[in-house]
Design a protein around this motif. Structure first.
Motif, PDB file in Angstrom:
ATOM      1  N   ASP A  84       9.083 -27.698  43.609  1.00 38.63           N
ATOM      2  CA  ASP A  84       8.599 -27.295  44.750  1.00 38.63           C
ATOM      3  C   ASP A  84      10.764 -26.796  45.301  1.00 38.63           C
ATOM      4  OD1 ASP A  84       7.862 -25.000  45.824  1.00 38.63           O
ATOM      5  OD2 ASP A  84       6.945 -26.088  47.679  1.00 38.63           O
ATOM      6  N   GLN A  85      10.858 -26.315  46.549  1.00 35.57           N
ATOM      7  CA  GLN A  85      12.283 -26.553  46.508  1.00 35.57           C
ATOM      8  C   GLN A  85      13.438 -27.722  46.844  1.00 35.57           C
ATOM      9  OE1 GLN A  85      11.537 -24.220  50.719  1.00 35.57           O
ATOM     10  NE2 GLN A  85      11.482 -21.682  49.111  1.00 35.57           N
ATOM     11  N   ALA A  86      12.901 -28.899  46.903  1.00 39.61           N
ATOM     12  CA  ALA A  86      13.678 -29.893  46.131  1.00 39.61           C
ATOM     13  C   ALA A  86      14.387 -30.119  45.249  1.00 39.61           C
ATOM     14  CB  ALA A  86      12.889 -30.985  46.934  1.00 39.61           C
ATOM     15  N   GLY A  87      13.415 -28.992  44.283  1.00 38.13           N
ATOM     16  CA  GLY A  87      13.777 -29.156  42.583  1.00 38.13           C
ATOM     17  C   GLY A  87      15.681 -28.671  42.902  1.00 38.13           C
ATOM     18  N   ASP A  88      15.534 -28.027  43.590  1.00 39.38           N
ATOM     19  CA  ASP A  88      16.825 -27.114  43.755  1.00 39.38           C
ATOM     20  C   ASP A  88      18.214 -28.433  44.093  1.00 39.38           C
ATOM     21  OD1 ASP A  88      15.969 -25.268  43.414  1.00 39.38           O
ATOM     22  OD2 ASP A  88      16.062 -23.915  45.829  1.00 39.38           O
ATOM     23  N   LEU A  89      18.021 -29.080  44.410  1.00 41.47           N
ATOM     24  CA  LEU A  89      18.809 -30.114  44.431  1.00 41.47           C
ATOM     25  C   LEU A  89      18.934 -30.949  43.113  1.00 41.47           C
ATOM     26  CD1 LEU A  89      17.072 -33.105  46.911  1.00 41.47           C
ATOM     27  CD2 LEU A  89      18.765 -31.312  47.697  1.00 41.47           C
ATOM     28  N   ALA A  90      18.065 -30.831  42.229  1.00 39.68           N
ATOM     29  CA  ALA A  90      18.018 -30.792  40.525  1.00 39.68           C
ATOM     30  C   ALA A  90      19.694 -30.098  40.163  1.00 39.68           C
ATOM     31  CB  ALA A  90      17.496 -31.637  40.025  1.00 39.68           C
ATOM     32  N   LEU A  91      19.797 -28.719  40.244  1.00 40.95           N
ATOM     33  CA  LEU A  91      20.472 -27.811  39.701  1.00 40.95           C
ATOM     34  C   LEU A  91      21.569 -28.109  39.534  1.00 40.95           C
ATOM     35  CD1 LEU A  91      18.801 -24.627  40.846  1.00 40.95           C
ATOM     36  CD2 LEU A  91      18.330 -26.222  39.243  1.00 40.95           C
ATOM     37  N   LYS A  92      22.378 -28.036  38.688  1.00 37.94           N
ATOM     38  CA  LYS A  92      24.330 -27.879  39.042  1.00 37.94           C
ATOM     39  C   LYS A  92      24.647 -27.117  39.431  1.00 37.94           C
ATOM     40  CE  LYS A  92      24.299 -28.147  33.625  1.00 37.94           C
ATOM     41  NZ  LYS A  92      24.431 -27.638  31.987  1.00 37.94           N
ATOM     42  N   SER A 122      13.479 -36.389  38.149  1.00 44.56           N
ATOM     43  CA  SER A 122      12.949 -35.241  37.055  1.00 44.56           C
ATOM     44  C   SER A 122      12.471 -34.131  38.396  1.00 44.56           C
ATOM     45  CB  SER A 122      11.804 -35.714  36.180  1.00 44.56           C
ATOM     46  OG  SER A 122      11.323 -36.811  36.595  1.00 44.56           O
ATOM     47  N   VAL A 123      12.715 -33.279  37.013  1.00 42.30           N
ATOM     48  CA  VAL A 123      11.777 -32.186  38.350  1.00 42.30           C
ATOM     49  C   VAL A 123      10.145 -31.991  37.644  1.00 42.30           C
ATOM     50  CG1 VAL A 123      13.528 -30.511  38.835  1.00 42.30           C
ATOM     51  CG2 VAL A 123      12.852 -29.992  37.120  1.00 42.30           C
ATOM     52  N   CYS A 124       9.415 -31.484  38.554  1.00 45.40           N
ATOM     53  CA  CYS A 124       7.632 -31.384  37.896  1.00 45.40           C
ATOM     54  C   CYS A 124       8.078 -29.705  37.683  1.00 45.40           C
ATOM     55  CB  CYS A 124       7.249 -31.338  39.660  1.00 45.40           C
ATOM     56  SG  CYS A 124       7.381 -29.682  40.357  1.00 45.40           S
ATOM     57  N   ALA A 125       7.060 -30.143  36.305  1.00 39.56           N
ATOM     58  CA  ALA A 125       6.593 -29.488  35.633  1.00 39.56           C
ATOM     59  C   ALA A 125       6.705 -27.933  35.584  1.00 39.56           C
ATOM     60  CB  ALA A 125       4.996 -30.259  34.345  1.00 39.56           C
ATOM     61  N   LEU A 126       5.878 -28.099  37.096  1.00 40.08           N
ATOM     62  CA  LEU A 126       6.274 -26.795  36.976  1.00 40.08           C
ATOM     63  C   LEU A 126       6.770 -25.771  37.720  1.00 40.08           C
ATOM     64  CD1 LEU A 126       2.441 -27.258  39.478  1.00 40.08           C
ATOM     65  CD2 LEU A 126       2.760 -25.877  37.169  1.00 40.08           C
ATOM     66  N   TYR A 127       7.970 -26.786  38.500  1.00 39.20           N
ATOM     67  CA  TYR A 127       9.467 -25.953  39.105  1.00 39.20           C
ATOM     68  C   TYR A 127       9.742 -25.115  38.061  1.00 39.20           C
ATOM     69  CZ  TYR A 127      14.012 -25.536  40.921  1.00 39.20           C
ATOM     70  OH  TYR A 127      15.015 -25.158  41.577  1.00 39.20           O
ATOM     71  N   LEU A 128      10.470 -25.041  36.888  1.00 39.14           N
ATOM     72  CA  LEU A 128      11.277 -24.502  36.186  1.00 39.14           C
ATOM     73  C   LEU A 128      10.605 -23.139  35.651  1.00 39.14           C
ATOM     74  CD1 LEU A 128      13.057 -26.923  33.605  1.00 39.14           C
ATOM     75  CD2 LEU A 128      14.230 -26.219  35.776  1.00 39.14           C
ATOM     76  N   PRO A 129       9.266 -23.716  35.391  1.00 39.63           N
ATOM     77  CA  PRO A 129       8.425 -21.809  35.107  1.00 39.63           C
ATOM     78  C   PRO A 129       8.546 -21.306  36.141  1.00 39.63           C
ATOM     79  CG  PRO A 129       7.004 -23.616  34.459  1.00 39.63           C
ATOM     80  CD  PRO A 129       8.650 -24.200  34.870  1.00 39.63           C
ATOM     81  N   ASN A 130       8.064 -21.617  37.546  1.00 35.72           N
ATOM     82  CA  ASN A 130       8.223 -20.697  38.509  1.00 35.72           C
ATOM     83  C   ASN A 130       9.454 -20.719  39.854  1.00 35.72           C
ATOM     84  OD1 ASN A 130       4.787 -21.032  38.311  1.00 35.72           O
ATOM     85  ND2 ASN A 130       5.044 -22.805  38.129  1.00 35.72           N
ATOM     86  N   SER A 131       9.944 -21.724  39.462  1.00 32.68           N
ATOM     87  CA  SER A 131      11.868 -21.079  39.578  1.00 32.68           C
ATOM     88  C   SER A 131      12.377 -19.813  39.016  1.00 32.68           C
ATOM     89  CB  SER A 131      12.091 -22.055  40.212  1.00 32.68           C
ATOM     90  OG  SER A 131      13.029 -22.940  38.781  1.00 32.68           O
TER      91      SER A 131
END
Length: 138
Positions: free
Chosen positions: A59-67, A96-105
């Protein structure tokens, strides 16, 4: 022959040490910077205490993984959750980011920091089921 036995003993000994390392998965999906920060502080602490830490960002914590991930610097050390994640990665954590992060962000794999990839559900499910693994959610 002796050299081969010594090499084998060293290899087996180092494998045993790695096998004794506690495995921890930190699952982080919170939007709150303080919750994200606390999860990363604890991940770093567990590493310092000998654990192999794997971080799953959803979810929004996936943004921590962005350059170039920024965020709010938190007291008392004036670091962001993204900086704490970077510190854990430098010390050997995996993320890692969850499998749903990239296609939904709307993001792509190339938007992720070096070393961070999308999680594969089958692999993640198997890891979470490991009998001696601790799983902590934030």
């Amino acid at each position: 022959m002796k050299k081969a036995l010594v090499a084998l003993a060293i290899a087996l000994g180092s494998t045993a040490v790695l096998a004794d390392k506690p495995a921890v998965t930190v699952v982080l999906n919170a939007q709150s910077p303080m919750t994200q920060g606390m999860a990363m502080v604890l991940a770093n602490q567990m590493q310092e205490q000998g654990a192999q830490v794997d971080i799953l960002l959803c979810d929004q914590a996936g943004d921590l993984a962005l350059k170039g991930a920024g965020g709010e610097a938190l007291k008392p050390n004036n670091v962001t959750p993204a900086q704490l994640l970077d510190g854990a990665l430098k010390k050997g954590a995996t993320a890692s980011v969850c499998a749903l992060y990239l296609p939904n962000s709307g993001k792509q794999a190339e938007d992720l920091k070096e070393g961070i990839k999308p999680a594969k559900p089958a692999d993640m499910g198997a890891a979470l089921l490991e009998p001696n693994r601790k799983v902590i959610g934030f």
